[in-house]
Design a protein around this motif. Structure first.
Motif, PDB file in Angstrom:
ATOM      1  N   ASP A 205       0.802  -1.225   0.000  1.00  0.00           N
ATOM      2  CA  ASP A 205       0.000   0.000   0.000  1.00  0.00           C
ATOM      3  C   ASP A 205       0.837   1.278   0.000  1.00  0.00           C
ATOM      4  O   ASP A 205       0.323   2.358  -0.275  1.00  0.00           O
ATOM      5  CB  ASP A 205      -0.917   0.029   1.229  1.00  0.00           C
ATOM      6  CG  ASP A 205      -1.908  -1.097   1.184  1.00  0.00           C
ATOM      7  OD1 ASP A 205      -2.398  -1.396   0.089  1.00  0.00           O
ATOM      8  OD2 ASP A 205      -2.166  -1.694   2.235  1.00  0.00           O
ATOM      9  N   SER A 206       2.105   1.159   0.352  1.00  0.00           N
ATOM     10  CA  SER A 206       2.995   2.333   0.308  1.00  0.00           C
ATOM     11  C   SER A 206       3.505   2.572  -1.112  1.00  0.00           C
ATOM     12  O   SER A 206       3.972   3.669  -1.419  1.00  0.00           O
ATOM     13  CB  SER A 206       4.239   2.095   1.177  1.00  0.00           C
ATOM     14  OG  SER A 206       3.921   2.161   2.520  1.00  0.00           O
ATOM     15  N   THR A 207       3.451   1.528  -1.921  1.00  0.00           N
ATOM     16  CA  THR A 207       4.110   1.604  -3.237  1.00  0.00           C
ATOM     17  C   THR A 207       3.551   2.728  -4.113  1.00  0.00           C
ATOM     18  O   THR A 207       4.339   3.460  -4.729  1.00  0.00           O
ATOM     19  CB  THR A 207       4.039   0.222  -3.926  1.00  0.00           C
ATOM     20  OG1 THR A 207       4.528  -0.746  -2.992  1.00  0.00           O
ATOM     21  CG2 THR A 207       4.877   0.168  -5.182  1.00  0.00           C
ATOM     22  N   PRO A 208       2.230   2.937  -4.208  1.00  0.00           N
ATOM     23  CA  PRO A 208       1.754   4.054  -5.045  1.00  0.00           C
ATOM     24  C   PRO A 208       2.308   5.407  -4.600  1.00  0.00           C
ATOM     25  O   PRO A 208       2.633   6.252  -5.435  1.00  0.00           O
ATOM     26  CB  PRO A 208       0.224   3.985  -4.884  1.00  0.00           C
ATOM     27  CG  PRO A 208      -0.040   2.533  -4.601  1.00  0.00           C
ATOM     28  CD  PRO A 208       1.105   2.107  -3.727  1.00  0.00           C
ATOM     29  N   ARG A 209       2.461   5.627  -3.290  1.00  0.00           N
ATOM     30  CA  ARG A 209       3.053   6.888  -2.827  1.00  0.00           C
ATOM     31  C   ARG A 209       4.500   6.990  -3.304  1.00  0.00           C
ATOM     32  O   ARG A 209       4.973   8.054  -3.691  1.00  0.00           O
ATOM     33  CB  ARG A 209       3.024   6.961  -1.294  1.00  0.00           C
ATOM     34  CG  ARG A 209       1.744   7.557  -0.769  1.00  0.00           C
ATOM     35  CD  ARG A 209       1.633   7.395   0.718  1.00  0.00           C
ATOM     36  NE  ARG A 209       1.129   6.078   1.059  1.00  0.00           N
ATOM     37  CZ  ARG A 209       1.045   5.589   2.293  1.00  0.00           C
ATOM     38  NH1 ARG A 209       1.445   6.323   3.309  1.00  0.00           N
ATOM     39  NH2 ARG A 209       0.556   4.398   2.501  1.00  0.00           N
TER      40      ARG A 209
END
Ligand code: GLU
Length: 311
Positions: A205-209
Motif C-alpha cells: 500500500d505504500s508503493t503508489p506513494r
C-alpha cells in the motif's frame, strides 16, 4: 545486451531479524541470484527513535552466517540525510508546511489509509493558518480524478490506488525532524540503481506513494514483488512489538533450519528428493532454481499480459 538487475534488502534495525524479515531477505536474495543480478543491503535507520543500537550489526552478521552476502557496500540511511534534503528541495513546489499536531490530524482525518495511517484532511494545504508554525512537510497529491496510480506487482498483480482517497497529502518530513520512510526509500532505490524491489506485502500500500514521488523526482520506477507477510497465531504481523523471536544461526544446522523454514513459507519446492539440505551450500543450490520455478508457476496462473514480468 543483458539488462542490469539490481535487487536489495532494506531492514529497519528496530530489533534482531525475525522469521518475517528473513522471508523478505530470502525472497529478494533468491530473486537477484536467479536473475544473475546484484543484491544490495541497505540499513534503514532513518527513524533514529526506533533504531536499536547494535541491531543493524546483528542483522548483517546473521545474513552472513546464512550465506547471504551483499554485493557492494552496505548503505546506511542515517548517513544520507543530505540526499533526502536535496530531493525534498527539488520537489518543493509540490510540498507544503503543515502545522497540525497529532491530535488535530486525528480529529479531522478523512479516514484511514490501508496501512492504518490517518488520511490528512488538507488543513494546511493552502497555507499555514495564522499563528501556526511548521511542524512537518507534506507532499500535495493530485486532486481527485488525476490521482490514480497503477502498477503491476509481480506477485499481487494489478494494484491501483487513488492517492487523494487512499493516502491523502502524505509526510515527507516528520514532526520529529526525521525524513519520512517514503522519501528515503525512493531516493535510495533510485540512487542505488535498484531495478527490482522484493519485500513484504505490508508495503504494497505504500508503493503508489513511492511511485508518485518517483514521478515528481523524475527517477525510474523499479519492478515490485511483494511476498506474503508472516503472521503469528493471533494473525498479527511478526514484529518486535508482537514479540517475534530472533532468527538464530549459531551453527550450520540452525542456519539451514531457518532458511528451510522461510523457503517453506514462500512455497518453494526445493526438490530435495526427501533429504533435507545438509549444508547452506546444498540449500542455496536447491533454492535458487526453486525460486525460478515459483516465478514460472505464478506466471502461468496470470493472464498472458502479465507473464512477461516474471522473465
Ligand atoms: N525498512 C523496511 C522494513 O524493514 C522495508 C522497506 C522496504 O523494503 O522498502 O520493514
Amino acid at each position: 545486451m543483458k539488462q542490469p538487475f539490481i535487487g536489495r534488502f532494506a531492514p529497519s534495525p528496530t530489533g534482531p531479524l525475525h522469521a518475517g524479515s528473513l522471508v523478505a531477505a530470502l525472497a529478494s536474495y533468491l530473486d537477484a541470484r536467479w536473475h544473475d543480478g546484484a543484491w544490495l543491503v541497505r540499513i534503514e535507520d532513518i527513524d533514529e527513535g526506533r533504531s536499536v543500537p547494535g541491531a543493524a550489526e546483528g542483522i548483517l552478521e546473521l545474513l552472513d552466517a546464512l550465506g547471504m552476502h551483499a554485493d557492494g557496500e552496505i548503505v546506511w540511511q542515517s548517513r544520507r540525510k543530505h540526499l533526502y534534503q536535496a530531493a525534498a528541495e527539488r520537489i518543493l513546489d509540490n510540498t507544503y508546511p503543515c502545522g497540525c499536531n497529532r491530535r488535530e490530524i486525528a480529529d479531522s482525518r478523512l479516514g484511514f489509509a490501508p496501512d492504518g495511517a490517518a488520511i490528512y484532511a488538507g488543513t494546511c494545504r493552502h497555507g499555514l493558518p495564522p499563528g501556526r508554525e511548521m511542524r512537518s512537510l507534506r507532499v500535495r497529491v493530485p486532486e481527485t480524478g488525476l490521482d490514480e496510480i497503477s502498477f503491476t506487482d509481480r506477485f499481487a498483480g494489478q494494484v491501483t490506488q487513488h492517492l487523494a482517497h487512499d493516502s491523502g497529502d502524505f509526510l515527507l518530513k516528520r514532526a520529529d525532524g526525521f525524513w519520512a520512510y517514503q522519501l528515503a526509500v525512493v531516493v535510495d532505490d533510485a540512487g542505488q540503481g535498484v531495478t527490482d524491489v522484493v519485500r513484504g506485502a505490508d508495503l504494497l500500500d505504500s508503493t503508489p506513494r513511492q511511485i508518485y514521488l518517483q514521478h515528481l523526482l523524475g527517477v525510474p520506477t523499479p519492478r515490485y514483488l511483494h511476498v506474503p507477510v508472516v503472521r503469528n497465531d493471533n494473525g498479527e504481523k511478526l514484529s518486535k512489538q508482537t514479540g517475534a523471536l530472533a532468527v538464530t544461526a549459531g551453527d550450520e544446522s540452525a542456519a539451514v533450519a531457518a532458511l528451510v523454514q522461510s523457503a517453506r513459507f514462500l512455497d518453494l519446492d526445493l526438490d530435495l528428493a526427501q533429504a533435507p539440505p545438509r549444508s547452506r551450500d546444498d540449500f542455496w543450490q536447491a533454492a535458487i532454481p526453486a525460486w525460478g520455478r515459483l516465478l514460472a508457476r505464478r506466471a502461468a496462473a496470470w493472464p498472458t499480459r502479465l507473464a512477461a514480468a516474471a522473465d
